[in-house]
Every structure is written in structure tokens, then in C-alpha cells.
Design an enzyme around this catalytic site. Sequence first.
Site, PDB file in Angstrom:
ATOM      1  N   VAL A 132       0.852  -1.191   0.000  1.00 28.21           N
ATOM      2  CA  VAL A 132       0.000   0.000   0.000  1.00 28.21           C
ATOM      3  C   VAL A 132       0.889   1.243   0.000  1.00 28.21           C
ATOM      4  CG1 VAL A 132      -1.753   1.298   1.261  1.00 28.21           C
ATOM      5  CG2 VAL A 132      -1.863  -1.203   1.204  1.00 28.21           C
ATOM      6  N   ASP A 133       0.769   2.057  -1.036  1.00 26.82           N
ATOM      7  CA  ASP A 133       1.543   3.288  -1.169  1.00 26.82           C
ATOM      8  C   ASP A 133       0.677   4.464  -0.746  1.00 26.82           C
ATOM      9  OD1 ASP A 133       3.628   1.770  -2.283  1.00 26.82           O
ATOM     10  OD2 ASP A 133       2.744   1.937  -4.285  1.00 26.82           O
ATOM     11  N   ILE A 134       1.146   5.220   0.248  1.00 27.16           N
ATOM     12  CA  ILE A 134       0.325   6.289   0.811  1.00 27.16           C
ATOM     13  C   ILE A 134       1.017   7.650   0.635  1.00 27.16           C
ATOM     14  CG2 ILE A 134      -0.891   4.778   2.435  1.00 27.16           C
ATOM     15  CD1 ILE A 134       1.696   7.031   3.872  1.00 27.16           C
TER      16      ILE A 134
END
Length: 269
Positions: A132-134
Site C-alpha cells: 500500500v503506497d500512501i
Amino acid sequence: MLKKRLIFTLLYQNKHFFLSRNFRLQKIGNIDWLKKNYNFSKISSSIDELIILNVDRNSDTSLDFADLLGEVAKNCFVPIAAGGGIRNIDQARMLLRSGADKVVLNTAVFWNIELINELIKEFGSQSVVASVDIKRENANFKIFSNCGSVEVAGTVKEWFELISNSNIGELFITSIDGDGTGQGINLDVLELLPKNFSKPLILAGGIGQPNHFIAPFLDDRVDAVATANLLNFVGDGLMLSRLEIINNKIDIPKWNFQLISDIRNSCGR
């Protein structure tokens, strides 16, 4: 409680390895450059896991990537997680047969849950890592897929809750803001995790020197910290990072570097 893990990450595209800063890529070198600067038969004693990600945004390079993975895996004696552009179970199977112990999926987590479930059924939960890239926008975090180019609908909290309730084996969170900056990891995103979150958690984005590992490792919610900063950890950088972690009384596997060196020298390595 499981021991903490120090993870090294390689970013690969079109036969070359890359540095990344805020997900903007800079070419560094090919496999010959990698072998010259990172002897994985030696640095395997400094890391607990290796992640290799194919960041090609344009074409299906799964065969080329699988060949590269097999080449690296020959002399790497730690678990390997590999991912990037996995669109079907055959591509995942190819990576696992080429030397990966786990597959890392990003886009499919949000747009193809059927594939995620198929992989879990075929290979087991422990073999599937959700990436998950935030990115922070004003006071909020948002999720981006497709190498950071597509915003995902829904809140970070909602997605973390879904992952928590799924059979996915592990969560790998990367801060786009911190990526490649070498300024240390921002831990604020951890406050968005469900209180009962029990899956192993990898945190990345901002590691630039050995002492940057300490703060995230001191947080009980973090199981592993990853760095993709190729240039900062050339030479003895990864070993020095591990010694820094050990000196700060963090529960990470301890290796006798001198003994390992002596054994390798006696074997002609």
C-alpha cells in the site's frame, strides 16, 4: 513475539536497477553493477529479507523479471519477496519458481480481489504481501496504486480494515512523501491501523542512514523496516545498520559477522 526484520529493496525495470525519490525513478546500473556493489552471498548476513519489485509501468516484462530474480536468488540466502505488475496466477507462479518465497501485490489489492483470493488459495496466506503506497494531502493520507499514479477511492482506514479482515499474509506500507528522501520514516500512518491489527507490518519510505531504523523498530506495531536507498548502503552500510539496531537493544537476529566471514573465506567465497 517475532524478531524484527531489516529488509533491503531493489527496484528493477528494463534490465536496470533504479533509485526512487517520491516515486520518480533514476537509473543506477544493470545486473553487473549490482553484483559489483552488492555481493548478496555476503550481505545476506546483514539483512533478513530481500524485496525485488519490477517497476516497469508500460509493458509485460514478467519473463525478463523472472530471469533477473533467478540470477539474484542464486547467491542470496535470505527469503525473497518479489512483485510488480502481477496480473494473473501464472505470473505469480513464475516468480515463486524463480526463487521468490512471497509475492508482493499492489494494484490487484484494490482492483482485482479475485486474483488475491486465488493466490491465497493456491499458495497460502503467508505467500501474499499487500503493498500500500500512501501520500499525505493536507491533513489526510490517501492511497495510490499503479506505481503511485492512480488515486484509490476510499479512506486509508477503510482499506487497512479490509486488509486486516482478509487472509492476506502481510502488509507493506510505503510513504510516497518519504520515499528516497533519506529524512527518516514518518510514523503517523500507523495511527490509521485497526487497534486489533495482527498481520506482520513492513514500513518503508525515508530510511537514509543507520539510526533511521531505530524509531520505527521501537514501535510495537512495526515488524520490519525496508530501505531501497541503493547508494547510501553500498559497502558496509547494511552491516553497520544492523549493528546500530542491535546496539539499541532491538530484538533482531544477531549474527557473528567475523565467523561468517571466516567460513566464507575458507569456502573460497
